[in-house]
Design a protein around this motif. Structure first.
Motif, mmCIF file in Angstrom:
data_model
loop_
_atom_site.group_PDB
_atom_site.id
_atom_site.type_symbol
_atom_site.label_atom_id
_atom_site.label_comp_id
_atom_site.label_asym_id
_atom_site.label_seq_id
_atom_site.Cartn_x
_atom_site.Cartn_y
_atom_site.Cartn_z
ATOM 1 N N ALA A 129 0.866 -1.174 0.000
ATOM 2 C CA ALA A 129 0.000 0.000 0.000
ATOM 3 C C ALA A 129 0.898 1.218 0.000
ATOM 4 C CB ALA A 129 -0.892 0.011 1.233
ATOM 5 N N VAL A 130 0.586 2.199 -0.841
ATOM 6 C CA VAL A 130 1.352 3.434 -0.872
ATOM 7 C C VAL A 130 0.544 4.488 -0.133
ATOM 8 C CG1 VAL A 130 2.395 5.196 -2.322
ATOM 9 C CG2 VAL A 130 2.383 2.820 -3.069
ATOM 10 N N MET A 131 1.126 5.043 0.918
ATOM 11 C CA MET A 131 0.376 5.955 1.763
ATOM 12 C C MET A 131 0.864 7.380 1.563
ATOM 13 S SD MET A 131 -0.319 5.217 5.738
ATOM 14 C CE MET A 131 -1.650 6.029 6.611
ATOM 15 N N TYR A 132 -0.071 8.296 1.542
ATOM 16 C CA TYR A 132 0.291 9.705 1.424
ATOM 17 C C TYR A 132 -0.793 10.537 2.089
ATOM 18 C CZ TYR A 132 1.826 14.146 -0.509
ATOM 19 O OH TYR A 132 2.272 15.435 -0.633
ATOM 20 N N GLY A 133 -0.383 11.499 2.887
ATOM 21 C CA GLY A 133 -1.347 12.392 3.532
ATOM 22 C C GLY A 133 -2.411 11.642 4.314
ATOM 23 N N GLY A 134 -2.036 10.519 4.945
ATOM 24 C CA GLY A 134 -2.964 9.788 5.784
ATOM 25 C C GLY A 134 -3.856 8.817 5.042
ATOM 26 N N ARG A 135 -3.733 8.751 3.725
ATOM 27 C CA ARG A 135 -4.596 7.835 2.950
ATOM 28 C C ARG A 135 -3.782 6.814 2.186
ATOM 29 N NH1 ARG A 135 -9.755 10.396 2.322
ATOM 30 N NH2 ARG A 135 -9.554 12.393 3.377
ATOM 31 N N PHE A 136 -4.401 5.682 1.921
ATOM 32 C CA PHE A 136 -3.808 4.713 1.013
ATOM 33 C C PHE A 136 -4.111 5.178 -0.409
ATOM 34 C CE2 PHE A 136 -3.538 0.534 3.676
ATOM 35 C CZ PHE A 136 -2.610 1.146 4.486
ATOM 36 N N VAL B 76 -10.942 3.208 -6.376
ATOM 37 C CA VAL B 76 -11.432 2.606 -7.613
ATOM 38 C C VAL B 76 -10.672 1.297 -7.794
ATOM 39 C CG1 VAL B 76 -11.662 2.920 -10.098
ATOM 40 C CG2 VAL B 76 -11.661 4.918 -8.576
ATOM 41 N N THR B 77 -11.386 0.238 -8.118
ATOM 42 C CA THR B 77 -10.697 -1.044 -8.330
ATOM 43 C C THR B 77 -10.313 -1.168 -9.799
ATOM 44 O OG1 THR B 77 -12.026 -1.997 -6.587
ATOM 45 C CG2 THR B 77 -10.877 -3.522 -8.023
ATOM 46 N N ILE B 78 -9.017 -1.409 -10.036
ATOM 47 C CA ILE B 78 -8.515 -1.524 -11.401
ATOM 48 C C ILE B 78 -8.591 -2.982 -11.843
ATOM 49 C CG2 ILE B 78 -6.564 -1.089 -12.921
ATOM 50 C CD1 ILE B 78 -7.216 1.428 -11.509
ATOM 51 N N ILE C 115 -6.983 2.214 -6.452
ATOM 52 C CA ILE C 115 -6.327 3.509 -6.326
ATOM 53 C C ILE C 115 -7.359 4.587 -6.010
ATOM 54 C CG2 ILE C 115 -4.628 2.804 -8.053
ATOM 55 C CD1 ILE C 115 -5.602 5.181 -9.723
ATOM 56 N N ARG C 116 -6.840 5.668 -5.421
ATOM 57 C CA ARG C 116 -7.690 6.825 -5.152
ATOM 58 C C ARG C 116 -7.259 7.937 -6.076
ATOM 59 N NH1 ARG C 116 -10.354 7.559 -0.192
ATOM 60 N NH2 ARG C 116 -10.118 5.820 1.250
ATOM 61 N N CYS C 117 -7.867 7.969 -7.260
ATOM 62 C CA CYS C 117 -7.534 9.033 -8.198
ATOM 63 C C CYS C 117 -8.680 9.167 -9.182
ATOM 64 C CB CYS C 117 -6.234 8.702 -8.938
ATOM 65 S SG CYS C 117 -5.752 9.992 -10.103
ATOM 66 N N PHE C 118 -9.028 10.422 -9.496
ATOM 67 C CA PHE C 118 -10.128 10.634 -10.436
ATOM 68 C C PHE C 118 -9.749 10.257 -11.851
ATOM 69 C CE2 PHE C 118 -11.371 13.861 -7.148
ATOM 70 C CZ PHE C 118 -12.477 13.169 -6.706
ATOM 71 N N ARG C 119 -8.451 10.234 -12.144
ATOM 72 C CA ARG C 119 -8.044 9.988 -13.517
ATOM 73 C C ARG C 119 -7.508 8.569 -13.712
ATOM 74 N NH1 ARG C 119 -4.783 15.075 -15.712
ATOM 75 N NH2 ARG C 119 -5.316 14.060 -17.674
ATOM 76 N N SER C 120 -8.051 7.662 -12.922
ATOM 77 C CA SER C 120 -7.541 6.288 -12.986
ATOM 78 C C SER C 120 -7.697 5.686 -14.381
ATOM 79 C CB SER C 120 -8.258 5.417 -11.957
ATOM 80 O OG SER C 120 -9.649 5.500 -12.154
#
Lengths: 334, 340, 285
Positions: free
Chosen positions: B227-234, B307-309, B315-320
């Motif tokens: 898991a890649v964590m940044y700013g408290g989120r995965f 979003v499940t790829i 991932i947590r990204c709008f542009r997945s």
């Protein structure tokens, strides 16, 4: 002519046991041989990497070159002039040409000084320029390291992030207009995502301002990214030196091979071979003569335990290892 | 790998109440740790990885508040378990910790072996002799000679102390071992040896491991899932091959660019401009938005949901959906350093 | 570096030190304007209706009462404040100056210099105060200067030790090596780089030293080793003791005692504010 030349340099410390144990237990005085028989040149406009594990003498070497710790034997020449025996005012003057960037940006900035005063301190202490000249130079260098002077001048170190502090550290070294910059693990306290930025900065400034750089690190991946030449040290001895790519891609010395083989690789498919060396790194207290890596080395024989093969510094581009048994090492071994 | 999760965490949040306002150190973290796997959490300082572990082990400082939907360990609900029971039955026995700077976690005035014997006897009724036998066994597992048991911590090197701490964590056969930066500050050769030990232990003992580190190379070599964590989120969670071969999140792409490899001498490194977020006050945007070269308007006003790829890749990204093209763009330095 | 405003803020952050601060300001004002505030001289015999105003308890005419010889205690108290402030200020400041410099130099240079300075300090530690001041007074006579000298010689030792310890820990920090590498001279490092970092501790010990010299002066005067020509709070107690009226004249006893306690306590309160700066762990979370 080389910028710096170290000729057979040693730095030994005495550890004297207390009076009681000296008299009652007959504990002899012991010696820490932090650096031994080191020959090295630093050419103009090059980045020399020094790699090695803790206790290998890389930091001691830096302190000697920076004139902060005199060698106990051997000579250091700067532009052909002997500098290891300088004292007092002359030593202080000499230090201007060799500046250090320190490992811990949280520790290396005086917490009671503002950014401007931190950077201006060196020029002020040496009275390099009149106060107004110092002001413009400080502004220039802060700008060059990517800190907008107007915004940062009046800040205290505790108001800065790790990366910003390290930039202040770099600025305060470079404002002295040194010819050599020694960077002792300057990235190890910083986050991965900003390391590359500091590396780029250092490399760019070295080209732009024409200084040579000694970059010390235990992290070979980072050295692989900045150095032109690489020196590998083990317990105070220089074991291998050569152009970076040659040393990393085709290491000769058994220690260098093990060290490079042990560096983690960001690739989940990579399966690392098991290194053939054994044992733990010792402390350089009263080391026996000969190669200090011999006790851990699978190839060592009697000659290794008797004499240490020094490096020859006449040709900086010559890739060489201080090893008696290079012919016995085959390429499928690590 | 068994499919049954040993540890199941859903929607875990931790905030610290401070005089400057609440700090949202961990937000909406969900993950599973399966049997016999090494689950890696990668992140930089201040990303919340240590807080997450403290929250799981109930070691938060008094101003830290942990809320979650599910924390289930082997079917037990850890949220409702009383503290006393948790300390007695779970901590060390079932979940153990190799703390950060474990090297300094040994008490300097007691012998190393005796400290582990005490830890065993505090949780399990056995004689001192049995406990000592167990310690000898553990020393063998972590690659220390058994006669070193009667040494004091200062007689150990950093790597040996680290191995002693791992031995202590293994003492009660826990189902889950959490390792917080187990090799940070150690020399390369020692690190290599300890990592090899950890892999061996994982194979020999049926324990799962959570490995926390900022060192991407270590995580790549050690972990089954990351898991890649940044700013408290995965930000991204995937099997390790998927993560390295088809990274999706811009932050993951940036980290990969910034991380040097000894197999690619002289390759250009690209840093991520900007600083990590402060996390004070309500979090209403993607934490990576200020540093992200691919941000769109939506990123500043909404937090992306996972979003499940593919299977086990979230991932947590709008542009997945555009990952393919972003990955290409991210390779160029200009993408990161000129658009800002 | 800290400005005046910052010191004001440090002191005012804590209620007790704020109170202490204003009490000290009050005493300072009294000390400065003492000759104008005191209605009488210190040893001016007062008469009421033609008779000596002997041992009068506090009243409108004599706010703090009088002594058996008809001296006005209020005037004595006000004039003694000036003596006390001078003694406290001068010996407190000189002692911290000596202590700080010796501590900084011993701590920074280490080695032989440290050894010599610290052994010298140890010798002073072995010196008992009273015999020391008795010998000094016996040799030179009862004068304010010698009292101050005796106090200074004794009290700098503690501040020297504490500041040496702090200096040693700061000297090992990397920014000192950095300063050296930038070409700063030893003196510049000591006074520009280390001093600001020991300043909170220094101020803490300065206020301790002032408090301690006030108490010491009072004790010395009480035992009769004060300056006979100058009135001081301890000297007032000494005269009370000589008069043998301790059990009768409670006001004579109370007035100087309260002043001593009040001023010393205020100094300790103010020092507490600096203790929090010097030692951040004491700060409330």
């Amino acid at each position: 002519m080389a910028l710096f030349e170290l000729k057979n340099v040693n730095r030994h410390f005495e550890i004297r046991p207390g009076l009681v144990s000296r008299v009652l237990h007959r504990h002899p005085t012991r010696w820490i041989k932090a650096v031994e028989a080191l020959n090295l040149t630093l050419e103009e406009d090059e980045v020399l990497g020094i790699a090695g594990e803790s206790g290998c003498g890389k930091s001691t070497t830096c302190m000697m070159i920076a004139g902060l710790a005199p060698p106990t034997a051997g000579e250091i020449h700067y532009r052909g002039k002997r500098v290891d025996n300088l004292e007092g005012e002359a030593l202080r003057r000499h230090r201007r040409h060799v500046q250090m960037i320190f490992q811990d940006p949280y520790e290396s900035l005086n917490p009671r000084f503002r950014v401007f005063d931190i950077v201006a301190e060196g020029p002020r202490a040496m009275a390099l320029w009149p106060e107004r000249g110092i002001g413009t130079r400080v502004a220039d260098i802060l700008f060059a390291v990517g800190l907008e002077p107007g915004k940062y001048n009046a800040r205290f170190p505790h108001e800065l992030s790790g990366g910003e502090r390290q930039r202040v550290g770099i600025a305060s070294a470079l404002v002295m207009e040194p010819e050599t910059v020694i960077a002792d693990e300057p990235l190890s306290m910083l986050d991965v995502s900003i390391r590359a930025g500091i590396l780029d900065l250092l490399r760019g400034l070295a080209q732009e301002r024409h200084f040579s750089c000694i970059y010390v690190s235990h992290d070979l991946s980072i050295l692989g990214n900045i150095a032109d030449r690489l020196l590998v040290m083990y317990l105070g001895q220089a074991v291998e030196i050569g152009p970076l790519k040659q040393v990393i891609r085709a290491p000769k010395h058994p220690y260098t091979r093990a060290l490079i083989g042990a560096v983690p690789v960001p690739d989940p498919r990579y399966r690392r071979p098991i290194p053939r060396i054994s044992g733990d790194i010792a402390r350089p207290i009263d080391p026996p003569p000969g190669c200090r890596f011999a006790p851990r080395c699978p190839y060592a024989d009697a000659s290794c335990r008797k004499t240490f093969l020094g490096l020859d510094t006449s040709d900086p581009l010559h890739h060489q290892a201080a090893c008696h048994r290079l012919e016995q090492i085959t390429d499928d071994d690590i | 790998m068994t499919t049954k999760a040993v540890l199941e965490v859903r929607d875990l949040n931790v905030r610290y109440n401070t005089s400057a306002g609440p700090i949202h150190a961990v937000s909406e973290v969900s993950f599973d740790v399966f049997g016999d796997e090494v689950f890696g959490i990668a992140g930089e300082s201040g990303c919340g990885k240590s807080t997450l572990i403290r929250a799981l082990l109930r070691l938060l400082s008094p101003n830290g508040i942990c809320e979650s939907a599910v924390i289930s360990f082997k079917g037990h609900d850890l949220r409702t378990m009383p503290d006393r029971e948790f300390r007695k039955d779970i901590l060390w026995r079932e979940i153990s910790l190799v703390p950060q700077s474990a090297m300094n976690s040994l008490n300097p005035v007691y012998r190393v072996g005796a400290q582990i014997v005490e830890a065993i006897r505090a949780h399990r009724r056995c004689t001192r002799a049995t406990a000592r036998e167990r310690v000898a066994e553990l020393f063998d597992v972590v690659g220390l000679q058994a006669d070193l048991m009667d040494s004091y911590p200062h007689e150990f090197s950093g790597g040996m102390r680290q191995r002693a701490m791992i031995a202590m964590a293994l003492a009660l056969d826990p189902a889950l071992i959490i390792m917080d930066e187990p090799t940070t500050g150690l020399d390369v050769l020692v690190q290599e040896r300890i990592l090899r030990r950890i892999r061996k232990i994982r194979d020999a003992i049926a324990s799962s491991i959570i490995l926390i580190t900022h060192d991407i190379a270590v995580i790549a070599e050690m972990c089954d899932r990351i898991a890649v964590m940044y700013g408290g989120r995965f930000m991204e969670q995937a099997r390790s091959l998927d993560l390295f071969e088809s990274p999706h999140h811009p932050y993951t792409l940036g980290l990969k660019n910034a991380f040097p490899s000894i197999h690619a001498v002289g390759a250009e490194l690209i840093s991520i401009p900007g600083f990590p977020p402060g996390l004070i006050g309500p979090q209403t945007s993607c934490p990576f938005e200020p540093r992200c070269p691919f941000r769109i308007e939506r990123c500043a006003t909404e937090t992306p949901q996972p979003v499940t790829i593919t299977e086990q890749h979230e991932i947590r990204c709008f542009r997945s959906a555009e990952a393919e093209s972003l990955r290409e763009l991210a390779k160029s330095k200009a993408t990161w350093h000129c658009s800002n | 570096m800290r400005g005046v405003g910052e010191h004001y803020r440090i002191i005012h952050a804590n209620r007790l030190s704020r109170i202490g601060f204003w009490i000290i300001v009050g005493f300072l004002t009294v000390a400065v304007f003492a000759p104008w505030i005191a209605p009488h001289g210190p040893w001016e015999m007062l008469f009421v209706d033609g008779r000596i105003a002997s041992l009068r308890p506090p009243s409108w005419a004599f706010p703090v009462g009088t002594t058996h010889l008809g001296y006005d205690l209020f005037s004595q108290l006000v004039l003694a404040t000036r003596t006390t402030v001078i003694i406290g200020g001068v010996s407190g400041l000189i002692s911290i100056l000596i202590g700080a410099n010796i501590g900084l130099i011993a701590g920074y240079y280490g080695g032989k210099i440290d050894e010599i300075l610290m052994r010298f300090t140890d010798i002073l530690y072995g010196m008992p105060f009273l015999p020391f001041i008795i010998v000094l007074i016996a040799l030179f006579g009862r004068k304010l200067e010698y009292v101050i000298l005796a106090i200074v010689l004794i009290i700098w030792r503690t501040s020297a030790r504490v500041i040496r310890a702090q200096t040693i820990s700061i000297r090992q920090r990397q920014f000192i090596t950095a300063a050296k590498a930038r070409g700063c001279s030893d003196l510049r490092i000591i006074y520009r780089h280390i001093l600001p970092n020991v300043l909170p501790l220094l101020l803490l010990y300065a206020s301790f030293n002032i408090a301690w010299s006030i108490i010491t002066e009072a004790s010395a005067s009480f035992l009769g080793f004060g300056d006979g020509e100058t009135i001081s709070w301890g000297g007032m107690l000494y005269e009370l003791w000589l008069s043998g009226k301790t059990r009768v004249a409670w006001w004579w006893f109370a007035a100087p005692s309260i002043c001593i306690v009040l001023l010393v306590t205020s100094l300790v309160f103010v020092s507490r504010a600096y203790e929090e700066v010097a030692n951040p762990r004491l700060r409330k979370r």
